[in-house]
Write a protein that holds these residues in place. Structure first.
Motif, PDB file in Angstrom:
ATOM      1  N   GLN A   1       1.150  -1.499  -0.349  1.00  0.00           N
ATOM      2  CA  GLN A   1       0.315  -0.459   0.227  1.00  0.00           C
ATOM      3  C   GLN A   1       0.904   1.001  -0.021  1.00  0.00           C
ATOM      4  O   GLN A   1       0.759   2.321  -0.737  1.00  0.00           O
ATOM      5  N   LEU A   2       2.187   1.324   0.693  1.00  0.00           N
ATOM      6  CA  LEU A   2       2.654   2.470   0.782  1.00  0.00           C
ATOM      7  C   LEU A   2       3.208   2.842  -0.366  1.00  0.00           C
ATOM      8  O   LEU A   2       3.241   3.792  -0.942  1.00  0.00           O
ATOM      9  N   PHE A   3       4.126   1.711  -0.948  1.00  0.00           N
ATOM     10  CA  PHE A   3       4.128   1.655  -2.115  1.00  0.00           C
ATOM     11  C   PHE A   3       3.834   2.561  -3.694  1.00  0.00           C
ATOM     12  O   PHE A   3       4.246   3.308  -4.159  1.00  0.00           O
TER      13      PHE A   3
ATOM     14  N   TYR B   1      12.527   0.827   3.793  1.00  0.00           N
ATOM     15  CA  TYR B   1      11.762   1.758   2.522  1.00  0.00           C
ATOM     16  C   TYR B   1      12.162   3.383   2.666  1.00  0.00           C
ATOM     17  O   TYR B   1      12.162   3.324   2.138  1.00  0.00           O
ATOM     18  N   GLU B   2      12.520   3.670   3.447  1.00  0.00           N
ATOM     19  CA  GLU B   2      12.799   4.658   3.382  1.00  0.00           C
ATOM     20  C   GLU B   2      13.595   5.551   2.527  1.00  0.00           C
ATOM     21  O   GLU B   2      13.721   6.427   2.254  1.00  0.00           O
TER      22      GLU B   2
ATOM     23  N   LYS C   1      11.817   9.422   1.922  1.00  0.00           N
ATOM     24  CA  LYS C   1      11.187  10.104   2.854  1.00  0.00           C
ATOM     25  C   LYS C   1      10.498   8.720   4.042  1.00  0.00           C
ATOM     26  O   LYS C   1      11.338   7.908   4.618  1.00  0.00           O
ATOM     27  N   VAL C   2      11.356   9.899   5.504  1.00  0.00           N
ATOM     28  CA  VAL C   2      10.850   9.546   6.627  1.00  0.00           C
ATOM     29  C   VAL C   2       9.617  10.455   7.862  1.00  0.00           C
ATOM     30  O   VAL C   2       9.757  11.353   7.475  1.00  0.00           O
TER      31      VAL C   2
ATOM     32  N   SER D   1       5.296  13.868  13.803  1.00  0.00           N
ATOM     33  CA  SER D   1       4.699  13.664  12.376  1.00  0.00           C
ATOM     34  C   SER D   1       4.754  14.666  11.888  1.00  0.00           C
ATOM     35  O   SER D   1       3.793  15.862  11.210  1.00  0.00           O
ATOM     36  N   GLU D   2       5.952  14.903  11.440  1.00  0.00           N
ATOM     37  CA  GLU D   2       6.382  15.752  10.384  1.00  0.00           C
ATOM     38  C   GLU D   2       7.418  14.824   8.996  1.00  0.00           C
ATOM     39  O   GLU D   2       8.002  13.791   9.710  1.00  0.00           O
ATOM     40  N   GLU D   3       7.585  14.947   8.256  1.00  0.00           N
ATOM     41  CA  GLU D   3       7.925  13.848   7.410  1.00  0.00           C
ATOM     42  C   GLU D   3       9.162  14.337   6.867  1.00  0.00           C
ATOM     43  O   GLU D   3       9.090  16.459   6.841  1.00  0.00           O
ATOM     44  N   PHE D   4      10.517  13.947   7.065  1.00  0.00           N
ATOM     45  CA  PHE D   4      12.167  14.104   6.298  1.00  0.00           C
ATOM     46  C   PHE D   4      12.750  13.822   4.892  1.00  0.00           C
ATOM     47  O   PHE D   4      11.730  12.548   4.612  1.00  0.00           O
TER      48      PHE D   4
END
Length: 273
Positions: free
Chosen positions: A27-29, A68-69, A74-75, A79-82
């Motif tokens: 799903q994430l991919f 995956y990251e 993306k990681v 609650s923030e995306e880096f």
């Protein structure tokens, strides 16, 4: 061409023998590849998806246990995306607790103080603290040019270049200024310990801390005492509480406060002189 439903089934089957959460990562991919959220994915199962070459390249990389990251760059943290890529350690959820510990022990979020972070990695700790402490300045140090490159991207993304200065060097060697608060998530795993294979992709100098594992933490403690740094918050290994307490046995300080992670393991401490 395949439908969303067919792709999810096929990717899950390809990953199932290699990773534990194959259906979720499928799903994430697919969400990453299509640039959609989970609601769209669930309500568009019969939508035809074209141009899946890049999607299957990512799945192939994941089947070789690459994190995956690193594949998606993306990681999520606090609650923030880096942005993340090879060369910088992938942030762990328990490191969010280090942010909480700093705020707990220094609740004045308007304070005009200087933080120094040793081992900045992807920059997530300094950035999150800068978002909380609006008037604080930061010096963030790392021995790795690759890590500093990743940190720079994240610092620029959050428009914090004027408040977070990056420096190349070991521990506190490149920092000559007065330090109000030192924070670190240093390498603390004992050399030679066999780790999960996916950790082979991550920078080893950000994981292993020496023959015992706590050598770098002790060097930082020495610097804290020598330079009279009033606050020091640090992540540590689950089995290092006793060693750190013993190391500070002959030292005068106000408090030494240990904290646990989500699994109830000892995970870090704050020393206040």
């Amino acid at each position: 061409m395949s439908t969303v439903k067919e792709l999810l089934k096929d990717i899950t089957a390809k990953l199932d023998q290699y990773i534990p959460r194959a259906s979720r990562e499928a799903q994430l991919f697919l969400m990453h590849h299509l640039g959609v959220d989970e609601l769209w994915l669930l309500t568009n199962q019969d939508t035809i998806v074209e141009n899946t070459d890049e999607l299957y390249k990512m799945v192939e990389r994941r089947s070789k246990n690459e994190p995956y990251e690193y594949i998606t760059n993306k990681v999520s943290f606090y609650s923030e995306e880096f942005h993340i890529e090879e060369g910088a350690l992938i942030p762990r959820p328990e490191t969010e607790l280090l942010i909480d510990e700093v705020i707990k022990h220094y609740p004045d979020l308007d304070a005009d103080i200087r933080f120094v972070e040793v081992g900045v990695g992807s920059g997530i700790i300094s950035i999150m603290l800068a978002l909380h402490y609006k008037n604080a300045k930061f010096i963030a140090v790392d021995i790795s040019e690759d890590a500093l490159r990743v940190a720079k991207k994240n610092i620029e993304r959050f428009n914090l270049s004027d408040r977070i200065e990056l420096r190349l060097g070991s521990l506190l060697e490149p920092v000559y200024e007065h330090i109000d608060y030192l924070v670190s998530n240093p390498p603390y795993i004992q050399d030679g310990i066999e780790l999960e294979s996916n950790l082979d992709y991550e920078p080893q100098n950000a994981l292993f801390g020496g023959k015992v594992g706590d050598e770098i933490i002790k060097k930082l403690l020495d610097e804290v005492l020598k330079r009279d740094i009033k606050f020091f918050s640090c992540e540590m290994g689950y089995d290092q509480k006793g060693k750190i307490s013993e190391y500070l046995k002959q030292t005068e300080f106000k408090t030494l406060d240990f904290y646990k992670d989500y699994a109830d393991f000892d995970r870090g401490f704050t020393l206040i002189l």
